[in-house]
Design an enzyme around this catalytic site. Sequence first.
Site, PDB file in Angstrom:
ATOM      1  N   ARG A  34       0.808  -1.148  -0.007  1.00  0.00           N
ATOM      2  CA  ARG A  34      -0.159   0.100  -0.193  1.00  0.00           C
ATOM      3  C   ARG A  34       0.802   1.293   0.139  1.00  0.00           C
ATOM      4  O   ARG A  34       0.448   2.244  -0.414  1.00  0.00           O
ATOM      5  CB  ARG A  34      -0.855  -0.178   1.314  1.00  0.00           C
ATOM      6  CG  ARG A  34      -1.928  -1.034   1.060  1.00  0.00           C
ATOM      7  CD  ARG A  34      -3.206  -0.940   2.106  1.00  0.00           C
ATOM      8  NE  ARG A  34      -4.219  -1.694   1.610  1.00  0.00           N
ATOM      9  CZ  ARG A  34      -5.190  -2.160   2.464  1.00  0.00           C
ATOM     10  NH1 ARG A  34      -4.851  -2.054   3.766  1.00  0.00           N
ATOM     11  NH2 ARG A  34      -6.293  -2.517   1.931  1.00  0.00           N
ATOM     12  N   LYS A 199     -20.324 -15.659   3.255  1.00  0.00           N
ATOM     13  CA  LYS A 199     -21.621 -15.393   3.472  1.00  0.00           C
ATOM     14  C   LYS A 199     -22.336 -14.978   2.244  1.00  0.00           C
ATOM     15  O   LYS A 199     -21.646 -14.091   1.460  1.00  0.00           O
ATOM     16  CB  LYS A 199     -22.045 -14.629   4.444  1.00  0.00           C
ATOM     17  CG  LYS A 199     -22.046 -15.057   5.858  1.00  0.00           C
ATOM     18  CD  LYS A 199     -22.473 -14.175   7.112  1.00  0.00           C
ATOM     19  CE  LYS A 199     -21.380 -12.992   7.295  1.00  0.00           C
ATOM     20  NZ  LYS A 199     -21.943 -11.981   8.122  1.00  0.00           N
ATOM     21  N   GLY A 349     -10.618  -8.019  -0.022  1.00  0.00           N
ATOM     22  CA  GLY A 349      -9.462  -8.426   0.770  1.00  0.00           C
ATOM     23  C   GLY A 349      -9.021  -9.798   0.902  1.00  0.00           C
ATOM     24  O   GLY A 349      -7.688 -10.157   0.669  1.00  0.00           O
ATOM     25  N   GLY A 372     -13.800  -3.531   0.125  1.00  0.00           N
ATOM     26  CA  GLY A 372     -15.061  -2.849   0.153  1.00  0.00           C
ATOM     27  C   GLY A 372     -15.365  -2.095  -0.697  1.00  0.00           C
ATOM     28  O   GLY A 372     -16.696  -2.026  -1.453  1.00  0.00           O
TER      29      GLY A 372
HETATM   30  P1  AMP Z   1     -15.651 -12.969   2.701  1.00  0.00           P
HETATM   31  O1  AMP Z   1     -15.255 -11.921   3.446  1.00  0.00           O
HETATM   32  O2  AMP Z   1     -17.188 -13.405   2.496  1.00  0.00           O
HETATM   33  O3  AMP Z   1     -15.001 -12.774   1.115  1.00  0.00           O
HETATM   34  O4  AMP Z   1     -15.244 -14.522   3.196  1.00  0.00           O
HETATM   35  C1  AMP Z   1     -14.009 -14.813   3.203  1.00  0.00           C
HETATM   36  C2  AMP Z   1     -13.847 -15.804   4.165  1.00  0.00           C
HETATM   37  O5  AMP Z   1     -14.472 -17.040   3.866  1.00  0.00           O
HETATM   38  C3  AMP Z   1     -12.599 -16.570   4.507  1.00  0.00           C
HETATM   39  O6  AMP Z   1     -12.229 -16.194   5.779  1.00  0.00           O
HETATM   40  C4  AMP Z   1     -12.735 -18.256   4.286  1.00  0.00           C
HETATM   41  O7  AMP Z   1     -11.986 -18.967   5.311  1.00  0.00           O
HETATM   42  C5  AMP Z   1     -14.337 -18.443   4.285  1.00  0.00           C
HETATM   43  N1  AMP Z   1     -14.489 -19.483   3.663  1.00  0.00           N
HETATM   44  C6  AMP Z   1     -14.336 -19.741   2.449  1.00  0.00           C
HETATM   45  N2  AMP Z   1     -14.823 -21.034   2.217  1.00  0.00           N
HETATM   46  C7  AMP Z   1     -15.353 -21.454   3.244  1.00  0.00           C
HETATM   47  C8  AMP Z   1     -16.023 -22.700   3.691  1.00  0.00           C
HETATM   48  N3  AMP Z   1     -16.230 -23.641   2.644  1.00  0.00           N
HETATM   49  N4  AMP Z   1     -16.597 -22.686   4.897  1.00  0.00           N
HETATM   50  C9  AMP Z   1     -16.372 -21.775   5.831  1.00  0.00           C
HETATM   51  N5  AMP Z   1     -15.900 -20.665   5.547  1.00  0.00           N
HETATM   52  C10 AMP Z   1     -15.479 -20.645   4.039  1.00  0.00           C
END
Ligand code: AMP
Length: 390
Positions: A34, A199, A349, A372
């Site tokens: 950065r 999520k 990120g 974000g």
């Molecule tokens: P996000 O911030 O929504 O992009 O989520 C990122 C997070 O999703 C990371 O910390 C991953 O560990 C988690 N993730 C990816 N695949 C899975 C999975 N199959 N089960 C649980 N968490 C997951």
Amino acid sequence: MKTIRDLNIEGKKVIIRCDFNVPIKDGKIVDDTRIKGALETIKYCLDKDSKVILLSHLGRIKEEADLKKNNLEIVAKRLAELLKQDVLFSEETRGEELEDTINSMEEGELLLIQNTRYEDLDGKKESSNDKDLGKYWASLGDVFINDAFGTIHRAHASNVGIATYLPSAIGFLVEKELNILKELDNPKHPFIVILGGAKVSDKIGVIENLIEKADKILIGGGMAFTFLKAENYEIGKSILDEENIDFCKKIIDKYSNKIILPKDFAVANEYTNEENYRIKNINNISSNEMGLDIGKDTIKLFEDTLKEAAIVMWNGPLGVYEFDKYKKGTNDILKYLTHNNIKTILGGGDIVAAATTGGYKDKVYHASTGGGATLEYLEGKKLPGLEIIK
Ligand code: AMP
């Protein structure tokens, strides 16, 4: 959009909002990407004999104890090394001493002011865009450049606040990020989106905004299970976003030709890196198992779909990449894209962190500096940091 080239900065006091929110471990900067990203704009101003005043946040400040670990002085030192010139540092975010320092600055000198979020300790003044604070910081300079893409989707005193009171423009880093994201406004086809992460709720806006434009959306990571649940598969103990099952069902029904879901997973009984996993077809997951990465058939399916892509946008890892055992899916697809020179934009990120540790970050077409901000852009939202400059 007004850019730094459109402002007269010759000999002026130029305030630049940078994103120096770097990871720090044991008192050392772990990744200075950065800081390096900000150099082009800073050097441009120094070449024009401006007096350069830099502002940035670092981490979050909620209590006294956060001050020490988020002291920005460490960045001033690194910046001085990179620029091979002295960098003044102000311990204070406002006050007479800061003003005196600025008044005695020569042309071509550079000052970094303490972490803007030190102002959050007393009533969240920075993060809530306190009017007086923005006005005060604006009073320190003649023009304002916003070059912090990572906070462009937020209205803070150090971006929107200052821009309210000074002639303002975006810097080279923000310009580059926007130009690349604009390629997705009218993308070349096939345009393929890869979505992963935990999520569904975080990605609804992106799915809604991109589904018409995209030729395919490949869904992996934890969010795949809510889609699979909507299709009545047994997903065992895998992560589920219950509230969004209906949303997933609607999307699958309407866009069955576009949505591609995993066929198999690396599954285990616990969320840990210690246990051995097995690869299981989606039809065979038991009630006591959870899927933690995509399996080999899914990797092949995703690769076959990506083969013809003209441009790829990727947000969110395809597995729990923080655990060595479950980074294979994410890494294999990164490898496939980079080996085959498929134009890929990484936004978010986690996927950028995965690409960095895997050694792919410098090989992709673009890895965004703002997760974000990228997501909100892709959701079609207005970004306050840009609106005020417009
Ligand atoms: P996000 O911030 O929504 O992009 O989520 C990122 C997070 O999703 C990371 O910390 C991953 O560990 C988690 N993730 C990816 N695949 C899975 C999975 N199959 N089960 C649980 N968490 C997951």
